[in-house]
Design an enzyme around this catalytic site. Structure first.
Site, PDB file in Angstrom:
ATOM      1  N   HIS A  40      -8.780  14.774  -0.347  1.00 35.98           N
ATOM      2  CA  HIS A  40      -8.059  15.792  -1.116  1.00 35.98           C
ATOM      3  C   HIS A  40      -8.541  17.179  -0.697  1.00 35.98           C
ATOM      4  O   HIS A  40      -9.749  17.412  -0.608  1.00 35.98           O
ATOM      5  CB  HIS A  40      -8.383  15.697  -2.613  1.00 35.98           C
TER       6      HIS A  40
ATOM      7  N   HIS B 232      -3.933   1.876   8.412  1.00 38.98           N
ATOM      8  CA  HIS B 232      -4.606   1.561   7.148  1.00 38.98           C
ATOM      9  C   HIS B 232      -6.097   1.311   7.335  1.00 38.98           C
ATOM     10  O   HIS B 232      -6.521   0.507   8.161  1.00 38.98           O
ATOM     11  CB  HIS B 232      -3.968   0.330   6.495  1.00 38.98           C
TER      12      HIS B 232
ATOM     13  N   HIS C 297      -8.214   8.614   2.260  1.00 41.24           N
ATOM     14  CA  HIS C 297      -7.599   9.950   2.217  1.00 41.24           C
ATOM     15  C   HIS C 297      -8.606  10.959   1.682  1.00 41.24           C
ATOM     16  O   HIS C 297      -9.540  10.606   0.964  1.00 41.24           O
ATOM     17  CB  HIS C 297      -6.337   9.945   1.342  1.00 41.24           C
TER      18      HIS C 297
ATOM     19  N   HIS D 195      -6.465   3.406   0.285  1.00 43.20           N
ATOM     20  CA  HIS D 195      -6.101   3.739   1.664  1.00 43.20           C
ATOM     21  C   HIS D 195      -6.759   5.098   1.897  1.00 43.20           C
ATOM     22  O   HIS D 195      -6.443   6.060   1.179  1.00 43.20           O
ATOM     23  CB  HIS D 195      -4.566   3.794   1.786  1.00 43.20           C
TER      24      HIS D 195
ATOM     25  N   THR E 169      -8.297   5.641  -6.525  1.00 38.06           N
ATOM     26  CA  THR E 169      -7.177   4.938  -7.166  1.00 38.06           C
ATOM     27  C   THR E 169      -6.177   4.414  -6.144  1.00 38.06           C
ATOM     28  O   THR E 169      -5.450   3.466  -6.420  1.00 38.06           O
ATOM     29  CB  THR E 169      -6.434   5.845  -8.178  1.00 38.06           C
TER      30      THR E 169
ATOM     31  N   ASP F 100       0.030  16.197  -2.788  1.00 38.82           N
ATOM     32  CA  ASP F 100      -0.328  15.216  -3.821  1.00 38.82           C
ATOM     33  C   ASP F 100       0.671  15.332  -4.970  1.00 38.82           C
ATOM     34  O   ASP F 100       0.866  16.419  -5.528  1.00 38.82           O
ATOM     35  CB  ASP F 100      -1.760  15.472  -4.316  1.00 38.82           C
TER      36      ASP F 100
ATOM     37  N   GLY G   1     -13.960   6.751  -8.367  1.00 40.71           N
ATOM     38  CA  GLY G   1     -12.710   7.404  -8.758  1.00 40.71           C
ATOM     39  C   GLY G   1     -11.540   7.138  -7.833  1.00 40.71           C
ATOM     40  O   GLY G   1     -10.467   7.720  -8.006  1.00 40.71           O
TER      41      GLY G   1
ATOM     42  N   CYS H 299       0.860  -1.194   0.000  1.00 45.77           N
ATOM     43  CA  CYS H 299       0.000   0.000   0.000  1.00 45.77           C
ATOM     44  C   CYS H 299       0.897   1.245   0.000  1.00 45.77           C
ATOM     45  O   CYS H 299       1.682   1.459   0.930  1.00 45.77           O
ATOM     46  CB  CYS H 299      -0.916   0.008   1.222  1.00 45.77           C
TER      47      CYS H 299
HETATM   48  P1  5GP Z   1      -7.700   9.015  -5.352  1.00 43.34           P
HETATM   49  O1  5GP Z   1      -7.992   8.959  -6.824  1.00 43.34           O
HETATM   50  O2  5GP Z   1      -7.529   7.638  -4.767  1.00 43.34           O
HETATM   51  O3  5GP Z   1      -8.656   9.870  -4.585  1.00 43.34           O
HETATM   52  O4  5GP Z   1      -6.350   9.814  -5.247  1.00 43.34           O
HETATM   53  C1  5GP Z   1      -5.090   9.244  -5.085  1.00 43.34           C
HETATM   54  C2  5GP Z   1      -4.099  10.378  -5.178  1.00 43.34           C
HETATM   55  O5  5GP Z   1      -2.851   9.915  -4.685  1.00 43.34           O
HETATM   56  C3  5GP Z   1      -3.836  10.880  -6.617  1.00 43.34           C
HETATM   57  O6  5GP Z   1      -4.247  12.239  -6.715  1.00 43.34           O
HETATM   58  C4  5GP Z   1      -2.336  10.697  -6.810  1.00 43.34           C
HETATM   59  O7  5GP Z   1      -1.741  11.789  -7.467  1.00 43.34           O
HETATM   60  C5  5GP Z   1      -1.826  10.554  -5.392  1.00 43.34           C
HETATM   61  N1  5GP Z   1      -0.653   9.703  -5.268  1.00 43.34           N
HETATM   62  C6  5GP Z   1      -0.523   8.443  -5.760  1.00 43.34           C
HETATM   63  N2  5GP Z   1       0.691   7.949  -5.442  1.00 43.34           N
HETATM   64  C7  5GP Z   1       1.328   8.926  -4.746  1.00 43.34           C
HETATM   65  C8  5GP Z   1       2.630   9.003  -4.139  1.00 43.34           C
HETATM   66  O8  5GP Z   1       3.457   8.091  -4.196  1.00 43.34           O
HETATM   67  N3  5GP Z   1       2.927  10.160  -3.489  1.00 43.34           N
HETATM   68  C9  5GP Z   1       2.053  11.192  -3.406  1.00 43.34           C
HETATM   69  N4  5GP Z   1       2.462  12.293  -2.758  1.00 43.34           N
HETATM   70  N5  5GP Z   1       0.813  11.160  -3.966  1.00 43.34           N
HETATM   71  C10 5GP Z   1       0.470  10.028  -4.620  1.00 43.34           C
HETATM   72 ZN    ZN Z   2      -2.434   1.589   3.515  1.00 43.74          ZN
END
Ligand code: 5GP
Ligand code: ZN
Length: 141
Positions: free
Chosen positions: A101, A46, A99, A97, A94, A30, A92, A4
């Site tokens: 934004h 987690h 989080h 875990h 990706t 991000d 959406g 993860c």
């Molecule tokens: P989700 O689509 O799950 O809401 O957003 C996942 C976010 O994690 C994406 O905006 C992506 O840019 C960010 N992200 C993915 N891998 C990494 C990483 O290794 N480091 C950082 N700082 N952000 C990440």
């Molecule tokens: Zn995790």
């Protein structure tokens, strides 16, 4: 070792640009920046999604969101700020875990969320509401 990516960031096994942390959450920039000041606030322990959160984690996310949002506002003075949080692939998500934004927003910045409004009749809303209400925990005390 976990695969993860956010667990690995929390553990310091891969680098991140950190802005805030407490016992339950870590906030970091991000890597896929939408606008300057785009921050992710993740739980440290987690949990895959919103429904998997413990209430202490939920409270910590809310507190950190307010604190970091105020700092983003002071630092970048965006015209707006979107709070975006995805649960599950169709929504959406990706990184699986939990989080949140915080995305500073500006006029015509290209960020879009299509919102296909249905306007069902009130009886339908009452039926949907009843399905939710009967599954909620009873109020304490
Ligand atoms: P989700 O689509 O799950 O809401 O957003 C996942 C976010 O994690 C994406 O905006 C992506 O840019 C960010 N992200 C993915 N891998 C990494 C990483 O290794 N480091 C950082 N700082 N952000 C990440
Ligand atoms: Zn995790």
């Amino acid at each position: 070792m976990t695969d993860c990516v956010f667990c690995r960031i929390v553990a310091g096994q891969i680098p991140s640009t950190r802005v805030y942390e407490d016992d339950d959450v870590l906030a970091f920039m991000d890597i896929g920046h939408v606008n300057p000041g785009h921050v992710l606030i993740a739980v440290k322990r987690h949990a895959e999604n919103l429904c998997a959160l413990e209430e202490t984690q939920a409270a910590a996310i809310a507190r950190a969101s307010v604190r970091v949002a105020r700092a983003i506002q002071a630092a970048f003075a965006p015209a707006g700020l979107s709070v975006y949080q995805a649960n599950g692939k169709p929504a959406g998500q990706t990184v699986f875990h939990y989080h949140v934004h915080l995305v500073p927003r500006h006029e015509a910045d290209g960020m879009q969320l299509t919102w296909p409004v249905k306007n069902p009749p009130r009886e339908k809303l009452q039926e949907y509401a009843a399905r939710i209400v009967e599954r909620l925990p009873r109020a304490q005390g």
